[in-house]
Each structure stands twice: as structure tokens, then as C-alpha cells.
Design a protein around this motif. Structure first.
Motif, PDB file in Angstrom:
ATOM      1  N   THR A 247      41.010  35.443  38.010  1.00  0.00           N
ATOM      2  CA  THR A 247      40.287  36.013  39.155  1.00  0.00           C
ATOM      3  C   THR A 247      39.996  37.495  38.920  1.00  0.00           C
ATOM      4  OG1 THR A 247      42.277  36.713  40.344  1.00  0.00           O
ATOM      5  CG2 THR A 247      41.506  34.444  40.717  1.00  0.00           C
TER       6      THR A 247
ATOM      7  N   ALA B 219      40.625  39.731  41.134  1.00  0.00           N
ATOM      8  CA  ALA B 219      41.782  40.444  41.680  1.00  0.00           C
ATOM      9  C   ALA B 219      42.874  40.607  40.629  1.00  0.00           C
ATOM     10  CB  ALA B 219      42.321  39.705  42.902  1.00  0.00           C
ATOM     11  N   GLU B 220      43.095  39.577  39.815  1.00  0.00           N
ATOM     12  CA  GLU B 220      44.086  39.671  38.734  1.00  0.00           C
ATOM     13  C   GLU B 220      43.729  40.791  37.761  1.00  0.00           C
ATOM     14  OE1 GLU B 220      44.957  37.386  34.562  1.00  0.00           O
ATOM     15  OE2 GLU B 220      44.182  36.174  36.217  1.00  0.00           O
TER      16      GLU B 220
ATOM     17  N   ALA C 287      41.793  43.441  38.352  1.00  0.00           N
ATOM     18  CA  ALA C 287      41.912  44.736  39.019  1.00  0.00           C
ATOM     19  C   ALA C 287      43.376  45.160  39.131  1.00  0.00           C
ATOM     20  CB  ALA C 287      41.271  44.665  40.406  1.00  0.00           C
ATOM     21  N   GLN C 288      44.255  44.212  39.435  1.00  0.00           N
ATOM     22  CA  GLN C 288      45.684  44.513  39.532  1.00  0.00           C
ATOM     23  C   GLN C 288      46.236  44.992  38.202  1.00  0.00           C
ATOM     24  OE1 GLN C 288      48.661  41.265  39.598  1.00  0.00           O
ATOM     25  NE2 GLN C 288      49.235  42.045  41.637  1.00  0.00           N
TER      26      GLN C 288
ATOM     27  N   SER D 135      37.525  31.254  42.331  1.00  0.00           N
ATOM     28  CA  SER D 135      38.135  32.184  41.381  1.00  0.00           C
ATOM     29  C   SER D 135      37.103  32.887  40.506  1.00  0.00           C
ATOM     30  CB  SER D 135      39.116  31.424  40.482  1.00  0.00           C
ATOM     31  OG  SER D 135      40.158  30.866  41.223  1.00  0.00           O
TER      32      SER D 135
END
Length: 440
Positions: free
Chosen positions: A223, A225-226, A228-229, A287
Motif C-alpha cells: 500500500t 501508506a506502508e 509512506a510509513q 491497496s
């Protein structure tokens, strides 16, 4: 005198998958001691081989068994439990708590039995798993007659399976020694994802993989978000972090890979990284969309996986390849992207390559294991028939899978299971549903 063989399968069409894009008409496959002895036109085959069992498939396409390159089979018991949610909400709010409460050896055995029945009925003969209690998954797969690549799951946090990385790794080492003696079982190391496994553990995974010469199976770039984290926590995108550790290599099967730029695709090609594409799970969890066409153009081996039935809702690899073929065209903006033959290759020979099993399965060639399936094309959905490959890739359903062999053993005959009792499996699944549903 004809040479004795165990089985002779005579089919209207044969798609061996090697050489590429070859379609043979009115051919037979001879099988002895679980392996393919040879392929020949029917008249020649009848003269060359004397079989104790002759299977005639006059309306069928015979092809290698489908290879599910990524799944979590025991999660079949969670099918439909937490639908229509984004990935991290689905995982953290529903799946991980359910796993902490319910997942034990009995759960894994029951879920694997149900999944194996579904996969046999749909033409999948080999699956690559990542889940807790892998010994139970392996033993059940063997009992059900399937071939399996079993990932020794590794995470940095405690679960009901292990308490820390040290315990996960110790169990992986012990189990690999067991798996080496199990028929049709192949081991893998399965660190869950970059966001659940730290650098120190990943370095130990690489050392263990080198020691046992094992492939590695990991969710990566699933994803936005993964990604970016990872940038926030490590200052690097996940693939760049893994490259810094020396983790990217031909051993690695990277699952999902929906968030890739051109430089990352080139890096995967240069390092020999394989990719397991799970289009339906990615769509359902929103995703992202894997750049399959660009990966293939770069020379990356791309295989197909269903993911688990808790996020896809089925283990239907034939339908998965249809989705992959259509989605690749939309993502690439080109109707020529991922044609029918290439989609079929992703589900067969590329799956074998992704698991390091291409010398054993994935194509119908002399010397390879006799893992093959028949699809009945005399069906309203696949008539009229202009192209066998196109009908298989775009029109055929898993209900048309009529026969399945693994290592020469017939697991499905005329659409009926030969080895397992479906009523007992259905009752077992219902008992688990009641237990889970009453305690949610």
C-alpha cells in the motif's frame, strides 16, 4: 512391445506451456511413477505405451496444474468475516484480534483442509503459504494430496505461534529439517513485511536462507501508506531499505508490489526478484494496482496468487488469472498488455519459477512431476471455440475443471473428489463458524 505406464491421458487439446504458446491437438500424456514419461499424438501414444489406466478427455484442454504463488490457506475459516475495509483497519481491527483468539493447530488443520478442497476443485495443484503453525499446514496438504511450498512465518511481535523473532527463527530451522523429508513439501522463509520485521531479524533471515538454500517470501510495497510509513521511520522506501540490507536477490518472492516506480522495477529486474501478483485482494482492499506489464517488460518473473480467502474471499486461481489479464490492460492503457497465453503462463510455469520449482512442475515435459488438470470446454461459457488459450484465460470457470492429478495421483475425476469426503469437511467448517460467530 508397448512400454508399460500407469496412466495415459488423451486430450483434445494439450497446452504444455513449454515451449511457449504451443497448442497440441489430439495428444496424450504418459505417466509412470508420478512423472511424465512423454507426450505424443494419440495414435503414436497408443502404440508406444500400454497403460493400466486410460483417461479419455475428448472435449477438454489439458494443461499444467495451476500454482497459487501466495496465500494463507487456513484463513479460509475467516472468509467473509471482515469485508469492505481498508487493509490496516482489516488487519489491526479484525484479523489480528481474531487470530490471537482462534488460531491454533486445530484451526490451521481445519482451514487447510477446507482450502485444499477448494483448490483441488478449481485446478490448483501447488500453493505457496505464509501462516502460523506451518507444520500443520504441510501435514494437511500432504494428506490431501496437494503440493505445497510452506513459508516459515517470521514477525517481530508475539502471536499464539511464537513470542519473539528468536522463537520464530528457531522454529523455522527445526521445521525445515522436517520438511526436507516430506513428499511434495518445499520450505520457504516468510518474514511477514518490512513494517513488521526489523533489520536485525531480516539479517538473520538472510543467513538462515543461505544456510538452507531457501527462497524468501514477503509482503512488500502493498500500500501507499506502508511506503509512506517506511519513509517516515527509516528515511527510505521499503525496497530501498531492503536493498541496503542486501535482501534483494533471486531468492526473494515479493508479494503485491502495487507501489513501484520505474527505478524500483529496474532494481527488481537487476536483482532477480520475483513478484507474486494478487489482483483481486489488491482491488478488494483498495491497496493499489501492480504495474504487471512494466514488470514483465523489464524481465521480472511475475506469478499469480489469490492471497487468503479472508481478503479475496476465494482461492479461485482461474478467475484470478482472468482478473490479472484484464486489469493489466487497464493499468497499462494497452489492450495488448498481458495476452491470454502470458496470463496462463503466470498461473503455471511462472508460478513454479517464483517458488524455485520450475524443474519439477509448471509445464508438461518428460521427467517433470505429473501435476496436470483438465478443463471441459464443451460448455455454454466457452463455445464457440476459436482460441483455446483465450477461452481459458477470459471465459472458463472453475466449475469446468473436471480432472486433477498431482504427482500422477488423480484427486478429481469428472468433477468429483476421489480422495476426500466433502460432507465431513463442510460440517467441520460450519462448526468453526458457529464457534467464532458466537464469540465475536
Amino acid at each position: 512391445m508397448p512400454t508399460p505406464v500407469d496412466t495415459l491421458i488423451e486430450a483434445r487439446w494439450l497446452l504444455p506451456m513449454a515451449p511457449r504458446r504451443q497448442l497440441l491437438e489430439d495428444h496424450a500424456v504418459a505417466i509412470r511413477a508420478g512423472r511424465i514419461v512423454g507426450l505424443a499424438p494419440m495414435a503414436e501414444a497408443q502404440a508406444r505405451w500400454q497403460a493400466s489406466d486410460v483417461v479419455r478427455l475428448p472435449r477438454h484442454a489439458l494443461l499444467p496444474g495451476l500454482v497459487n504463488a501466495h496465500t494463507h490457506v487456513a484463513m479460509n475459516l475467516f472468509r467473509g468475516m471482515a469485508d469492505d475495509l481498508p487493509l490496516m483497519d482489516w488487519l489491526q481491527g479484525h484479523i489480528w484480534p481474531a487470530e490471537q483468539r482462534w488460531v491454533d493447530p486445530d484451526f490451521v488443520r481445519a482451514g487447510t483442509r477446507l482450502a485444499c478442497a477448494e483448490m483441488i476443485r478449481g485446478g490448483t495443484t501447488c500453493f505457496n503459504d505464509m501462516y502460523f503453525f506451518p507444520a500443520e499446514t504441510a501435514e494437511t496438504a500432504v494428506a490431501m494430496g496437494l503440493r505445497a511450498s510452506i513459508g516459515h512465518v517470521i514477525i517481530d511481535f508475539p502471536t499464539r505461534y511464537a513470542q519473539n523473532a528468536e522463537e520464530y527463527l528457531a522454529k523455522a530451522e527445526a521445521l525445515q529439517l522436517r520438511f526436507s523429508d516430506m513428499a511434495r513439501v518445499h520450505g520457504m522463509l516468510a518474514p511477514h513485511a518490512p513494517y513488521t520485521v526489523g533489520d536485525a531479524t531480516l539479517e538473520r533471515v538472510m543467513a538462515l536462507a543461505a544456510r538452507f538454500d531457501l527462497p524468501i517470501h514477503m509482503h512488500i510495497h502493498e500500500t501507499a501508506a506502508e511506503v509512506a510509513q517506511s519513509v517516515e521511520q527509516h528515511g527510505l522506501r521499503p525496497l530501498a531499505r531492503l536493498e541496503r540490507l542486501g535482501f534483494l536477490s533471486p531468492r526473494l518472492l515479493a508479494v503485491h508490489m502495487t507501489q513501484l516506480d520505474d527505478a524500483e522495477i529496474a532494481l527488481c529486474a537487476a536483482r532477480g526478484v520475483k513478484v507474486a501478483h494478487c489482483p483481486q485482494s489488491n482491488l478488494k482492499l483498495a491497496s493499489g494496482l501492480a504495474p504487471v506489464h512494466r514488470l514483465l517488460q523489464a524481465g521480472v518473473t511475475v506469478a499469480l496468487g489469490t492471497d487468503g480467502a479472508a481478503s479475496n474471499n476465494d482461492l479461485d486461481l482461474l478467475n484470478e488469472l482472468q482478473t490479472a489479464a484484464l486489469l493489466a490492460k487497464a493499468v497499462a492503457g494497452a489492450a495488448t498488455a498481458l495476452p491470454a497465453w502470458d496470463a496462463l503462463e503466470m498461473a503455471t510455469l511462472n508460478g513454479a519459477r517464483a517458488l524455485g520449482l520450475e524443474r519439477e512442475i509448471g509445464s508438461l515435459e518428460p521427467g517433470k512431476a505429473a501435476d496436470c488438470i483438465a478443463v471441459d470446454l464443451d460448455h455454454p461459457a466457452t463455445q464457440p471455440l476459436y482460441s483455446v488459450a483465450s477461452q481459458l484465460a477470459y471465459a472458463a470457470g472453475r466449475d469446468q475443471v473436471s480432472d486433477v492429478w498431482v504427482a500422477g495421483r488423480r484427486l478429481l475425476a469428472g468433477g468429483a473428489f476421489t480422495q476426500l469426503g466433502w460432507p465431513a469437511l463442510r460440517a467441520e467448517a460450519e462448526q468453526w463458524r458457529q464457534r467464532i460467530d458466537q464469540n465475536r
